[in-house]
Structures are given as C-alpha cells and as structure tokens.
Motif scaffolding. Structure first.
Motif, mmCIF file in Angstrom:
data_model
loop_
_atom_site.group_PDB
_atom_site.id
_atom_site.type_symbol
_atom_site.label_atom_id
_atom_site.label_comp_id
_atom_site.label_asym_id
_atom_site.label_seq_id
_atom_site.Cartn_x
_atom_site.Cartn_y
_atom_site.Cartn_z
ATOM 1 N N ILE A 26 111.309 28.968 173.781
ATOM 2 C CA ILE A 26 110.169 29.878 173.888
ATOM 3 C C ILE A 26 109.263 29.359 174.992
ATOM 4 O O ILE A 26 108.952 28.169 175.064
ATOM 5 N N GLY A 27 108.825 30.256 175.873
ATOM 6 C CA GLY A 27 108.013 29.877 177.008
ATOM 7 C C GLY A 27 106.565 29.614 176.653
ATOM 8 O O GLY A 27 106.062 30.058 175.619
ATOM 9 N N THR A 28 105.911 28.880 177.535
ATOM 10 C CA THR A 28 104.505 28.555 177.389
ATOM 11 C C THR A 28 103.737 29.096 178.596
ATOM 12 O O THR A 28 104.326 29.647 179.531
ATOM 13 N N ALA A 29 102.445 28.882 178.596
ATOM 14 C CA ALA A 29 101.609 29.370 179.697
ATOM 15 C C ALA A 29 102.059 28.821 181.044
ATOM 16 O O ALA A 29 101.966 29.504 182.065
ATOM 17 N N SER A 30 102.592 27.615 181.081
ATOM 18 C CA SER A 30 103.037 27.040 182.355
ATOM 19 C C SER A 30 104.214 27.815 182.951
ATOM 20 O O SER A 30 104.385 27.836 184.169
ATOM 21 N N ASP A 31 105.000 28.474 182.116
ATOM 22 C CA ASP A 31 106.154 29.237 182.602
ATOM 23 C C ASP A 31 105.758 30.565 183.246
ATOM 24 O O ASP A 31 106.562 31.174 183.965
ATOM 25 N N VAL A 32 104.542 31.022 183.000
ATOM 26 C CA VAL A 32 104.059 32.263 183.614
ATOM 27 C C VAL A 32 102.832 32.021 184.491
ATOM 28 O O VAL A 32 102.166 32.966 184.911
ATOM 29 N N ALA A 33 102.560 30.739 184.796
ATOM 30 C CA ALA A 33 101.376 30.425 185.608
ATOM 31 C C ALA A 33 101.455 31.056 186.993
ATOM 32 O O ALA A 33 100.432 31.406 187.585
ATOM 33 N N TRP A 34 102.665 31.244 187.514
ATOM 34 C CA TRP A 34 102.840 31.857 188.838
ATOM 35 C C TRP A 34 102.448 33.329 188.830
ATOM 36 O O TRP A 34 102.143 33.906 189.875
ATOM 37 N N LEU A 35 102.427 33.943 187.659
ATOM 38 C CA LEU A 35 102.132 35.368 187.495
ATOM 39 C C LEU A 35 100.734 35.601 186.923
ATOM 40 O O LEU A 35 100.004 36.481 187.389
ATOM 41 N N ALA A 36 100.363 34.821 185.934
ATOM 42 C CA ALA A 36 99.084 35.035 185.241
ATOM 43 C C ALA A 36 97.909 34.902 186.210
ATOM 44 O O ALA A 36 97.793 33.925 186.938
ATOM 45 N N GLY A 37 97.054 35.922 186.217
ATOM 46 C CA GLY A 37 95.879 35.906 187.074
ATOM 47 C C GLY A 37 96.140 36.251 188.524
ATOM 48 O O GLY A 37 95.228 36.196 189.352
ATOM 49 N N HIS A 38 97.374 36.636 188.861
ATOM 50 C CA HIS A 38 97.723 36.941 190.249
ATOM 51 C C HIS A 38 98.019 38.422 190.475
ATOM 52 O O HIS A 38 98.611 38.783 191.495
ATOM 53 N N THR A 39 97.632 39.259 189.525
ATOM 54 C CA THR A 39 97.746 40.704 189.713
ATOM 55 C C THR A 39 96.338 41.274 189.883
ATOM 56 O O THR A 39 95.352 40.580 189.662
ATOM 57 N N THR A 40 96.278 42.544 190.270
ATOM 58 C CA THR A 40 94.993 43.175 190.540
ATOM 59 C C THR A 40 94.770 44.326 189.570
ATOM 60 O O THR A 40 95.722 44.857 189.003
ATOM 61 N N GLN A 41 93.539 44.723 189.390
ATOM 62 C CA GLN A 41 93.268 45.914 188.587
ATOM 63 C C GLN A 41 93.343 47.138 189.478
ATOM 64 O O GLN A 41 93.060 47.063 190.674
#
Length: 198
Positions: A26-41
């Motif tokens: 099961i993944g953790t926040a570090s596995d999606v750090a490249w994506l989290a917070g890098h999108t726009t509204q």
C-alpha cells in the motif's frame, strides 16, 4: 508488515495487504509526492495531470464500444509502451465505490480526496474491481507506472478520464479505435465534446 500511523492516520512506512495469494504494498504520501500539490484548479487538463508531460489527452468509451473493451484497450496501449515495472493503482474513496482494500490507509490528493494506493500492475488494474464513477468498468481512478512516465486520472465529478505522457503514448491511445483519445493542450478545457460536467 504494518506501517507506523501519524496522528492523522496516515502511514509513514509501507503496509502490505493480502489478495490473490500474495502481498501487495500500500502506497504512502511519498509515493504520490511527485503529483500531490502539482495540479491546478480550473477546467484545464492540468487540474488532474501535472504539467510535466510532453502530451495530454482525454478518453471515454466511443459510441458503440463497451466499457470493458475500451478499458482493456487503454491498458494494452499503455502496457505496450511501458517497460516492465510495477504500476501504482489508486482507488478514490467516494463512499459509494469499491476501493479493493477498504481497511487500507489512504493518501490525500487533489483537494484532500482520499485514495487507496497499491503497487500492482496492468492485470490487477483490469481485474480487481467492477464499477467506478464512470460506469461498470474495472479501471482504477488514478494509475501510473513506477517511473512516472505517464499518469491516468479521472476526477470525482468527471465522466471522462485524463492522461499525460510521452507523444508516443498519447498517439497510441489516439490511434486505437477502442480508446479514441482526444489530444488536448495543457491550457485547454478537458471536457470532451458531447460530455458535460456534473
């Protein structure tokens, strides 16, 4: 192996779960750090896909093509252009759709939406569940290979799916009549013609 939970319930270490006779990480926040917070509204495809790829597209089942045939074609096209490696499969916890591992910790993405993230592969992407926000198909709501060379993501309110990747990946999805992806620019409204936002 159990992960150590934070006060907010997030795990700081990998957690294994059991299914199909084996353990899955099961993944953790570090596995999606490249994506989290890098999108726009907004309405552009960068709402779902970070602006780090060479090309972008949206897809949904073309008229006359069943969901299963469409989603199998998507996975075949992606697998054909991806070196052998694990895929991360993300299941959005809407409260109404199967997340495959209901007791697993969640990771937070986009606007704090909770996902179960599991390290698996293309076979599991097509077999682990039936029924998602967009219909009766098995596809995860978000998935990407370990090397982050592409990303597929369907947002909570959308009836289509967004993808970012290399020009070759996007061209393959466009050429396949069972997928019929539509290429879009990063600043373009992602909603495909004929579809509406809920």
């Amino acid at each position: 192996m159990a992960g150590r939970p934070h006060a907010d319930g997030a795990s700081t270490q990998p957690l294994d779960v059991h299914k199909d006779g084996r353990n899955w990480r099961i993944g953790t926040a570090s596995d999606v750090a490249w994506l989290a917070g890098h999108t726009t509204q907004g309405l552009a495809i960068t709402t779902a896909i970070p602006e780090v790829f060479d090309a972008y597209a949206t897809f949904h089942p073309p008229e006359g093509v069943g969901v299963d045939a469409h989603e199998q074609a998507v996975v075949r096209e992606l697998a054909a252009r991806t070196p052998e490696q694990p895929w991360w499969l993300g299941y959005l916890d809407t409260g109404a759709h199967d997340v495959v591992f209901p007791r697993a910790p969640r990771v937070s993405l986009y606007w704090g939406w909770p996902y179960v993230l599991v390290e698996a592969g293309p076979e599991q992407a097509l077999t682990w569940r039936t029924g998602h926000m967009r219909g009766e198909g098995p596809l995860p709501d978000l998935f990407f290979p370990a090397d982050h060379s592409w990303l597929v993501s369907a947002l909570w309110d959308d009836t289509w799916t967004d993808v970012g990747g290399s020009a070759a990946v996007i061209a393959g999805l466009q050429r396949n009549p069972l997928v019929s992806a539509r290429r879009v620019r990063p600043d373009e409204d992602a909603c495909p013609p004929g579809l509406t936002r809920d």
